[in-house]
Design a protein around this motif. Sequence first.
Motif, PDB file in Angstrom:
ATOM      1  N   ARG A 151      63.015  71.259  67.962  1.00 24.94           N
ATOM      2  CA  ARG A 151      64.340  71.825  68.198  1.00 24.94           C
ATOM      3  C   ARG A 151      64.324  73.347  68.345  1.00 24.94           C
ATOM      4  NH1 ARG A 151      64.801  67.162  68.629  1.00 24.94           N
ATOM      5  NH2 ARG A 151      66.403  65.730  67.819  1.00 24.94           N
ATOM      6  N   ARG A 152      63.267  73.982  67.826  1.00 28.36           N
ATOM      7  CA  ARG A 152      63.189  75.443  67.844  1.00 28.36           C
ATOM      8  C   ARG A 152      61.803  75.856  68.321  1.00 28.36           C
ATOM      9  NH1 ARG A 152      62.728  77.314  63.204  1.00 28.36           N
ATOM     10  NH2 ARG A 152      62.470  75.367  62.032  1.00 28.36           N
ATOM     11  N   TRP A 153      61.736  77.052  68.897  1.00 30.65           N
ATOM     12  CA  TRP A 153      60.454  77.560  69.381  1.00 30.65           C
ATOM     13  C   TRP A 153      59.418  77.607  68.259  1.00 30.65           C
ATOM     14  CZ3 TRP A 153      59.075  78.380  74.346  1.00 30.65           C
ATOM     15  CH2 TRP A 153      60.086  78.489  75.294  1.00 30.65           C
ATOM     16  N   GLU A 154      59.871  77.944  67.063  1.00 31.47           N
ATOM     17  CA  GLU A 154      58.953  78.070  65.941  1.00 31.47           C
ATOM     18  C   GLU A 154      58.267  76.744  65.604  1.00 31.47           C
ATOM     19  OE1 GLU A 154      61.608  81.406  66.149  1.00 31.47           O
ATOM     20  OE2 GLU A 154      62.003  79.248  66.094  1.00 31.47           O
ATOM     21  N   GLN A 155      58.871  75.637  65.988  1.00 32.06           N
ATOM     22  CA  GLN A 155      58.281  74.327  65.716  1.00 32.06           C
ATOM     23  C   GLN A 155      57.128  73.982  66.653  1.00 32.06           C
ATOM     24  OE1 GLN A 155      62.157  72.219  65.847  1.00 32.06           O
ATOM     25  NE2 GLN A 155      61.631  71.437  63.803  1.00 32.06           N
ATOM     26  N   LEU A 156      56.815  74.864  67.572  1.00 30.50           N
ATOM     27  CA  LEU A 156      55.669  74.646  68.452  1.00 30.50           C
ATOM     28  C   LEU A 156      54.344  75.004  67.775  1.00 30.50           C
ATOM     29  CD1 LEU A 156      57.022  75.982  71.868  1.00 30.50           C
ATOM     30  CD2 LEU A 156      56.762  73.597  71.153  1.00 30.50           C
ATOM     31  N   ARG A 157      54.404  75.603  66.592  1.00 30.37           N
ATOM     32  CA  ARG A 157      53.161  75.965  65.895  1.00 30.37           C
ATOM     33  C   ARG A 157      52.271  74.730  65.740  1.00 30.37           C
ATOM     34  NH1 ARG A 157      51.035  79.980  63.197  1.00 30.37           N
ATOM     35  NH2 ARG A 157      52.938  81.224  63.451  1.00 30.37           N
ATOM     36  N   ASP A 158      51.010  74.885  66.139  1.00 25.15           N
ATOM     37  CA  ASP A 158      49.988  73.843  66.040  1.00 25.15           C
ATOM     38  C   ASP A 158      50.283  72.618  66.908  1.00 25.15           C
ATOM     39  OD1 ASP A 158      48.547  75.393  64.203  1.00 25.15           O
ATOM     40  OD2 ASP A 158      49.675  74.571  62.510  1.00 25.15           O
ATOM     41  N   HIS A 169      53.586  82.882  81.948  1.00 25.16           N
ATOM     42  CA  HIS A 169      53.719  82.808  80.497  1.00 25.16           C
ATOM     43  C   HIS A 169      52.495  82.230  79.804  1.00 25.16           C
ATOM     44  CE1 HIS A 169      57.755  83.899  81.498  1.00 25.16           C
ATOM     45  NE2 HIS A 169      57.910  82.804  82.197  1.00 25.16           N
ATOM     46  N   VAL A 170      51.373  82.144  80.508  1.00 22.88           N
ATOM     47  CA  VAL A 170      50.142  81.674  79.886  1.00 22.88           C
ATOM     48  C   VAL A 170      49.745  82.643  78.779  1.00 22.88           C
ATOM     49  CG1 VAL A 170      47.699  81.192  80.249  1.00 22.88           C
ATOM     50  CG2 VAL A 170      49.367  80.515  81.981  1.00 22.88           C
ATOM     51  N   GLY A 171      49.519  82.120  77.597  1.00 25.55           N
ATOM     52  CA  GLY A 171      49.135  82.943  76.452  1.00 25.55           C
ATOM     53  C   GLY A 171      50.292  83.369  75.591  1.00 25.55           C
ATOM     54  N   ASP A 172      51.512  83.387  76.142  1.00 25.74           N
ATOM     55  CA  ASP A 172      52.670  83.868  75.386  1.00 25.74           C
ATOM     56  C   ASP A 172      52.991  82.976  74.194  1.00 25.74           C
ATOM     57  OD1 ASP A 172      52.870  85.865  77.215  1.00 25.74           O
ATOM     58  OD2 ASP A 172      54.694  85.132  78.190  1.00 25.74           O
ATOM     59  N   ILE A 173      52.971  81.659  74.411  1.00 22.81           N
ATOM     60  CA  ILE A 173      53.427  80.745  73.374  1.00 22.81           C
ATOM     61  C   ILE A 173      52.401  80.639  72.254  1.00 22.81           C
ATOM     62  CG2 ILE A 173      54.370  78.448  72.959  1.00 22.81           C
ATOM     63  CD1 ILE A 173      55.937  80.269  74.927  1.00 22.81           C
ATOM     64  N   ALA A 174      51.133  80.706  72.610  1.00 22.29           N
ATOM     65  CA  ALA A 174      50.093  80.712  71.579  1.00 22.29           C
ATOM     66  C   ALA A 174      50.178  81.985  70.749  1.00 22.29           C
ATOM     67  CB  ALA A 174      48.716  80.588  72.225  1.00 22.29           C
ATOM     68  N   GLY A 175      50.361  83.111  71.424  1.00 26.77           N
ATOM     69  CA  GLY A 175      50.408  84.379  70.722  1.00 26.77           C
ATOM     70  C   GLY A 175      51.647  84.552  69.869  1.00 26.77           C
ATOM     71  N   ARG A 176      52.770  84.082  70.355  1.00 29.40           N
ATOM     72  CA  ARG A 176      54.036  84.320  69.655  1.00 29.40           C
ATOM     73  C   ARG A 176      54.351  83.255  68.619  1.00 29.40           C
ATOM     74  NH1 ARG A 176      59.203  85.990  73.165  1.00 29.40           N
ATOM     75  NH2 ARG A 176      57.680  87.614  73.657  1.00 29.40           N
ATOM     76  N   TYR A 177      53.992  81.989  68.915  1.00 32.14           N
ATOM     77  CA  TYR A 177      54.417  80.900  68.035  1.00 32.14           C
ATOM     78  C   TYR A 177      53.265  80.090  67.441  1.00 32.14           C
ATOM     79  CZ  TYR A 177      58.842  81.962  70.270  1.00 32.14           C
ATOM     80  OH  TYR A 177      59.952  82.611  70.749  1.00 32.14           O
ATOM     81  N   GLY A 178      52.041  80.413  67.810  1.00 33.64           N
ATOM     82  CA  GLY A 178      50.913  79.681  67.251  1.00 33.64           C
ATOM     83  C   GLY A 178      50.719  78.306  67.839  1.00 33.64           C
ATOM     84  N   ALA A 179      51.228  78.076  69.034  1.00 34.51           N
ATOM     85  CA  ALA A 179      51.031  76.787  69.699  1.00 34.51           C
ATOM     86  C   ALA A 179      49.588  76.676  70.198  1.00 34.51           C
ATOM     87  CB  ALA A 179      51.993  76.645  70.873  1.00 34.51           C
ATOM     88  N   MET A 202      55.971  71.304  77.738  1.00 40.62           N
ATOM     89  CA  MET A 202      55.422  72.055  78.862  1.00 40.62           C
ATOM     90  C   MET A 202      56.254  73.321  78.991  1.00 40.62           C
ATOM     91  SD  MET A 202      55.654  72.979  82.323  1.00 40.62           S
ATOM     92  CE  MET A 202      54.592  73.137  83.763  1.00 40.62           C
ATOM     93  N   VAL A 203      55.587  74.455  79.054  1.00 40.71           N
ATOM     94  CA  VAL A 203      56.282  75.741  79.148  1.00 40.71           C
ATOM     95  C   VAL A 203      55.963  76.377  80.494  1.00 40.71           C
ATOM     96  CG1 VAL A 203      56.452  78.090  78.229  1.00 40.71           C
ATOM     97  CG2 VAL A 203      56.353  76.133  76.661  1.00 40.71           C
TER      98      VAL A 203
END
Length: 286
Positions: A151-158, A169-179, A202-203
């Motif tokens: 439900r939230r971006w933060e829930q993409l961690r791991d 946006h390659v690299g953004d989600i891993a760097g910002r949210y730990g995905a 999918m982002v």
Amino acid sequence: MAPARAVGSRLARLATALLLSGAAGLAFAAGADAAGGGADDTGPTGDPLVVSLDFVVPEYQAGAKFRSPATIDSALAGDLAKRLGRPLAVTGPLPDSDGATSDAGDQAAGSADLRITTVADLGVVPATYAAIPLDYRAAPMAIMRTDSTIRRWEQLRDRKVCVAQGGDHVGDIAGRYGAVEVVHPSPTDALVALRVGDCDAMVHDSVMLEELIRFPEWKKFSRRLPPRPRSTLAILVPQRDHEATSRVQAIVDEWKAERFAAGLVRNAVRNIAFEVYLEQDVPDCH
């Protein structure tokens, strides 16, 4: 999951509509070549227009599966060269081309005639460039199954997040949210992975994804995380080249009047949806 026969029927209608609309994959996928073609078989002559892109789409190899690129940048470069009456040459990001110093800007200007790139803040473009914004503002957006618990971006961690090579946006989600980002060669491959359950989300570019989930075939994957702050697609032209700045501005004005970028997006998304249909030989995940 919808019966495979029903899904196949809907996708077959999509394929028919695609072909009838004249938006077949090769029209967009040739990227710069397709956009830059003219009525004259000999093509433009003279010095090439050298355009720096964030990602250079690999040249299509005979016999390979066709894949639409992750952005419309190459098609824009091709049409720009066509309207200027010059052959096109593309190069990747130039060293320090978006740096803050005048020396970096001068170095980049000497290596390419202009640059097409996504700019987070038009106010911080190096002073050696004139930034000409397009009517294209996008942000990273996530799509997933409608029954996803995310439900939230933060829930993409791991969680596994599929992204497309060449996307902004390659690299953004891993760097910002730990995905855990899984980089696929194209949006088509990333979307197939989403559909078969190889990733949790999918982002990609919000403009393209918002267009994609309009299709009935994507209703089951239309849960989204809201786009983050938007960036602007722009053309950077060396400040000292006043004639080039004026001509590029005139072409951008024509694009805006024609809603040219929006048309490229619609064609690209139709092509990508069709490629997913052709590629997916297993049913959607349950």
